[in-house]
Design a protein around this motif. Structure first.
Motif, PDB file in Angstrom:
ATOM      1  N   VAL A   1      31.597   3.409  40.659  1.00  0.00           N
ATOM      2  CA  VAL A   1      31.578   4.872  40.668  1.00  0.00           C
ATOM      3  C   VAL A   1      32.722   5.360  39.790  1.00  0.00           C
ATOM      4  CG1 VAL A   1      31.745   6.964  42.051  1.00  0.00           C
ATOM      5  CG2 VAL A   1      30.609   4.948  42.998  1.00  0.00           C
ATOM      6  N   TRP A   2      32.381   6.067  38.722  1.00  0.00           N
ATOM      7  CA  TRP A   2      33.384   6.622  37.822  1.00  0.00           C
ATOM      8  C   TRP A   2      33.273   8.138  37.830  1.00  0.00           C
ATOM      9  CZ3 TRP A   2      31.954   3.371  32.837  1.00  0.00           C
ATOM     10  CH2 TRP A   2      32.258   2.023  33.067  1.00  0.00           C
ATOM     11  N   GLY A   3      34.368   8.794  37.481  1.00  0.00           N
ATOM     12  CA  GLY A   3      34.318  10.203  37.141  1.00  0.00           C
ATOM     13  C   GLY A   3      34.062  10.356  35.651  1.00  0.00           C
ATOM     14  N   GLU A   4      33.800  11.579  35.237  1.00  0.00           N
ATOM     15  CA  GLU A   4      33.586  11.842  33.811  1.00  0.00           C
ATOM     16  C   GLU A   4      34.809  11.492  32.984  1.00  0.00           C
ATOM     17  OE1 GLU A   4      34.771  14.626  30.617  1.00  0.00           O
ATOM     18  OE2 GLU A   4      35.095  15.151  32.730  1.00  0.00           O
ATOM     19  N   VAL A   5      36.019  11.661  33.558  1.00  0.00           N
ATOM     20  CA  VAL A   5      37.246  11.350  32.833  1.00  0.00           C
ATOM     21  C   VAL A   5      37.363   9.841  32.604  1.00  0.00           C
ATOM     22  CG1 VAL A   5      39.764  11.469  32.897  1.00  0.00           C
ATOM     23  CG2 VAL A   5      38.405  13.402  33.707  1.00  0.00           C
ATOM     24  N   GLU A   6      37.043   9.037  33.616  1.00  0.00           N
ATOM     25  CA  GLU A   6      37.059   7.582  33.458  1.00  0.00           C
ATOM     26  C   GLU A   6      36.051   7.142  32.396  1.00  0.00           C
ATOM     27  OE1 GLU A   6      37.925   3.492  34.164  1.00  0.00           O
ATOM     28  OE2 GLU A   6      39.022   5.337  34.657  1.00  0.00           O
ATOM     29  N   LEU A   7      34.870   7.729  32.414  1.00  0.00           N
ATOM     30  CA  LEU A   7      33.874   7.419  31.390  1.00  0.00           C
ATOM     31  C   LEU A   7      34.414   7.773  30.007  1.00  0.00           C
ATOM     32  CD1 LEU A   7      30.965   6.545  30.629  1.00  0.00           C
ATOM     33  CD2 LEU A   7      30.269   8.926  31.015  1.00  0.00           C
ATOM     34  N   ALA A   8      35.073   8.926  29.891  1.00  0.00           N
ATOM     35  CA  ALA A   8      35.629   9.337  28.607  1.00  0.00           C
ATOM     36  C   ALA A   8      36.672   8.344  28.106  1.00  0.00           C
ATOM     37  CB  ALA A   8      36.250  10.733  28.734  1.00  0.00           C
TER      38      ALA A   8
ATOM     39  N   SER B   1      42.841  16.958  37.812  1.00  0.00           N
ATOM     40  CA  SER B   1      42.936  17.331  39.223  1.00  0.00           C
ATOM     41  C   SER B   1      43.013  16.073  40.074  1.00  0.00           C
ATOM     42  CB  SER B   1      41.707  18.146  39.626  1.00  0.00           C
ATOM     43  OG  SER B   1      40.551  17.318  39.643  1.00  0.00           O
ATOM     44  N   SER B   2      43.370  16.244  41.322  1.00  0.00           N
ATOM     45  CA  SER B   2      43.399  15.102  42.244  1.00  0.00           C
ATOM     46  C   SER B   2      42.008  14.504  42.393  1.00  0.00           C
ATOM     47  CB  SER B   2      43.939  15.539  43.610  1.00  0.00           C
ATOM     48  OG  SER B   2      43.160  16.594  44.156  1.00  0.00           O
ATOM     49  N   TYR B   3      40.961  15.344  42.330  1.00  0.00           N
ATOM     50  CA  TYR B   3      39.593  14.837  42.392  1.00  0.00           C
ATOM     51  C   TYR B   3      39.312  13.907  41.219  1.00  0.00           C
ATOM     52  CZ  TYR B   3      38.740  19.044  45.337  1.00  0.00           C
ATOM     53  OH  TYR B   3      38.774  20.021  46.280  1.00  0.00           O
ATOM     54  N   GLN B   4      39.660  14.355  40.030  1.00  0.00           N
ATOM     55  CA  GLN B   4      39.398  13.550  38.830  1.00  0.00           C
ATOM     56  C   GLN B   4      40.197  12.255  38.860  1.00  0.00           C
ATOM     57  OE1 GLN B   4      40.430  16.849  36.243  1.00  0.00           O
ATOM     58  NE2 GLN B   4      38.375  16.854  35.349  1.00  0.00           N
ATOM     59  N   LEU B   5      41.424  12.321  39.325  1.00  0.00           N
ATOM     60  CA  LEU B   5      42.244  11.120  39.386  1.00  0.00           C
ATOM     61  C   LEU B   5      41.701  10.120  40.400  1.00  0.00           C
ATOM     62  CD1 LEU B   5      45.720  12.813  39.065  1.00  0.00           C
ATOM     63  CD2 LEU B   5      44.815  11.054  37.530  1.00  0.00           C
ATOM     64  N   HIS B   6      41.135  10.614  41.491  1.00  0.00           N
ATOM     65  CA  HIS B   6      40.586   9.713  42.500  1.00  0.00           C
ATOM     66  C   HIS B   6      39.527   8.800  41.904  1.00  0.00           C
ATOM     67  CE1 HIS B   6      39.385   8.456  46.569  1.00  0.00           C
ATOM     68  NE2 HIS B   6      38.171   8.404  46.052  1.00  0.00           N
ATOM     69  N   TRP B   7      38.737   9.331  40.969  1.00  0.00           N
ATOM     70  CA  TRP B   7      37.630   8.565  40.389  1.00  0.00           C
ATOM     71  C   TRP B   7      38.009   7.937  39.042  1.00  0.00           C
ATOM     72  CZ3 TRP B   7      34.536   7.581  44.078  1.00  0.00           C
ATOM     73  CH2 TRP B   7      34.235   8.534  45.051  1.00  0.00           C
ATOM     74  N   SER B   8      39.302   7.774  38.779  1.00  0.00           N
ATOM     75  CA  SER B   8      39.764   7.158  37.535  1.00  0.00           C
ATOM     76  C   SER B   8      40.520   5.865  37.864  1.00  0.00           C
ATOM     77  CB  SER B   8      40.683   8.111  36.768  1.00  0.00           C
ATOM     78  OG  SER B   8      39.996   9.304  36.442  1.00  0.00           O
ATOM     79  N   GLN B   9      40.252   4.826  37.087  1.00  0.00           N
ATOM     80  CA  GLN B   9      40.869   3.527  37.378  1.00  0.00           C
ATOM     81  C   GLN B   9      41.601   2.891  36.205  1.00  0.00           C
ATOM     82  OE1 GLN B   9      37.091   3.426  37.875  1.00  0.00           O
ATOM     83  NE2 GLN B   9      37.475   4.610  39.729  1.00  0.00           N
ATOM     84  N   SER B  10      41.361   3.313  34.974  1.00  0.00           N
ATOM     85  CA  SER B  10      41.897   2.545  33.847  1.00  0.00           C
ATOM     86  C   SER B  10      42.642   3.374  32.808  1.00  0.00           C
ATOM     87  CB  SER B  10      40.753   1.791  33.158  1.00  0.00           C
ATOM     88  OG  SER B  10      39.781   2.692  32.650  1.00  0.00           O
ATOM     89  N   ILE B  11      42.835   4.667  33.036  1.00  0.00           N
ATOM     90  CA  ILE B  11      43.512   5.527  32.057  1.00  0.00           C
ATOM     91  C   ILE B  11      44.942   5.036  31.823  1.00  0.00           C
ATOM     92  CG2 ILE B  11      44.372   7.863  31.640  1.00  0.00           C
ATOM     93  CD1 ILE B  11      41.988   8.855  33.331  1.00  0.00           C
TER      94      ILE B  11
END
Length: 490
Positions: free
Chosen positions: A107-114, A180-190
């Motif tokens: 499960v990724w966020g759009e930011v992780e995909l980017a 946001s905290s929401y976006q960071l929750h779904w980010s793993q590799s930035i």
């Protein structure tokens, strides 16, 4: 058999990948569009069914996306999914996301995909989070970077999806990324070039499930930072986050402070913005990056007014991030002078019979409301809306000596009223109950006689707006319109 999506990037073949996108907001649309463009089979799901969603759905269907809109569209988990890209607003307890976790589907966020699709020689990211001030800071940062002559863009939670900038054929030199905290929750590799946490106060506790989880998600921004982790000297929690972060070898901790900076910090010496972090002789000297006066006009539209402390702090954080990228002192000064804030951020609407009316509808939590109220001496406070799990006792204790009266609106106004009665019993309270309809006409009507010449009537709700308004901007617009009607009839 599922495909290992962790090995895929911008130049990879995504054919055969089956991806689900949950939520068709701004970031969800960008994710579905991009994944389809890369060759994946995409299912986009959203339980909403308004005109804007249907328009987005039609566009995606023309591109070949399987779009599912309306109530019940997210009730069933699609089969054969290799990747789930979630809306940042979906909490981890959302059934589809819990199901994805149970099936070991990424499960990724759009930011992780980017981040994973940046390609060769990508623009570095300068990332910003915090309970308050994120948007102002990344916009200041963008202005500073552009003053250096760089092709820079503020993206992320500020409005433009990061994915849209990453996939844009235009080459950006650097991205100022609000997270946001929401976006960071779904980010793993930035792995940002430089990152900052501006401050931390309870917010979105209902989404995260507790303050510890909210704090942990904010702290993710420092992980893998390459050059500088920027923290708030006045907020020790942010420094502890840096101390506990797993960063790239050689990354430095850089503090920003409203006081005199120690070596390794950016702060204030009298009214000068002083850099003792990014200069060779920082143990004994400082570089001047501008002055507080350089952000006065930008912050308030009035060169004679001093910006409030939280706006100055935002400028210091932006300066630290820009200096980590190699920006010259001159560009910091010129960028702060050129910066123009968005609407609904301590925006003066009018002065009527000696009373100032100020719109800070963007103050959607207690921390932001406290900072806003502290910018004024005697305040008729307009507050209320959706509390998002927050309490108001600490806020009221901190600002009670500045309150002339309080006018309360919205679903959770009783929580604020109770805190006022406990800790500021002498402050008059008026509750405006208009149900789920726009209350601002009545609010302005009752606030006007409560204020005296020299006072400020301040919309700093400390709450989200969605119980009575489309968003905080609509709330601020309604307030301003009601104030202007009062002025025209006075």
């Amino acid at each position: 058999m599922t495909i290992d999506v962790f090995s895929l990037g911008r130049s990879s073949s995504w054919e055969g990948v089956r991806a689900a996108v949950g939520g068709l907001g701004v970031s969800g649309f960008a994710a579905a569009d991009t994944l389809q463009h890369l060759g994946a089979d995409v299912i986009a799901m959203d339980d909403g069914d308004d005109d804007a969603l249907r328009e987005k759905g039609t566009l995606l269907e023309l591109l070949g996306v399987d779009v599912r809109l309306g109530p019940g569209s997210t009730a069933t988990f699609p089969e054969g999914i290799d990747l789930f890209v979630t809306s940042p607003g979906w909490s981890p307890t959302t059934p589809l996301l819990a199901e994805a976790a149970a099936r070991a589907i990424p499960v990724w966020g759009e930011v992780e995909l980017a981040w994973r699709l940046r390609g060769d020689d990508p623009a570095p990211w300068l990332t910003v989070t915090g309970t308050n001030g994120k948007t102002t800071t990344v916009q200041m940062l963008e202005s500073i970077l552009r003053a250096q002559g760089l092709n820079a863009l503020a993206v992320g939670n500020v409005g433009t999806p990061v994915l849209e900038a990453v996939m844009n054929p235009e080459r950006f030199d650097v991205l100022a990324v609000e997270l946001s905290s929401y976006q960071l929750h779904w980010s793993q590799s930035i792995s940002a070039q430089a990152s900052a946490v501006l401050n931390l106060a309870p917010d979105h506790i209902d989404w995260h499930g507790g303050l510890d989880a909210y704090t942990a998600d904010k702290a993710r921004i420092y992980e893998r930072t390459q050059v500088a982790c920027v923290y708030n000297v006045q907020d020790p929690v942010t420094e502890r986050m840096v101390e506990e972060a797993d960063v790239v070898e050689g990354c430095r901790a850089i503090g920003f402070t409203l006081g005199i900076p120690a070596p390794g910090m950016i702060g204030l010496v009298d009214d000068a913005i002083a850099d003792r972090a990014f200069i060779a002789g920082r143990l004994s000297t400082a570089a001047e990056l501008g002055s507080v006066g350089d952000i006065g006009l930008a912050a308030h539209g009035d060169a004679d007014r001093v910006p409030p402390p939280h706006v100055v702090a935002n400028a210091l954080a932006a300066a630290a991030l820009a200096r980590a990228h190699g920006v010259e002192p001159r560009a910091v000064r010129d960028g702060l002078r050129a910066f123009v804030p968005d609407a609904h951020r301590i925006a003066e609407v009018a002065t009527i019979d000696g009373v100032r009316w100020v719109d800070d509808s963007k103050a959607t939590n207690t921390h932001a409301a406290q900072a806003s109220i502290h910018g004024f001496a005697d305040v008729v406070w307009i507050a209320g809306g959706l509390a998002k799990g927050a309490t108001f006792d600490e806020l009221v204790i901190a600002v009670r000596d500045r309150l002339r009266a309080a006018v309360l609106i919205g679903t959770d106004r009783a929580l604020i009223a109770e805190a006022l009665r406990r800790h500021a019993p002498d402050v008059p309270i008026v509750e405006v109950d208009t149900g789920d309809t726009d209350p601002m006409e009545r609010v302005v009507e009752v606030a006007a006689p409560l204020a005296r010449p020299g006072d400020t009537v301040l919309l700093a709700p400390g709450c989200a707006s969605m119980d009575q308004f489309r968003n905080y901007a609509a709330r601020g617009d309604s307030f301003a319109a009601a104030v202007n009607r009062l002025r025209n009839h006075s």
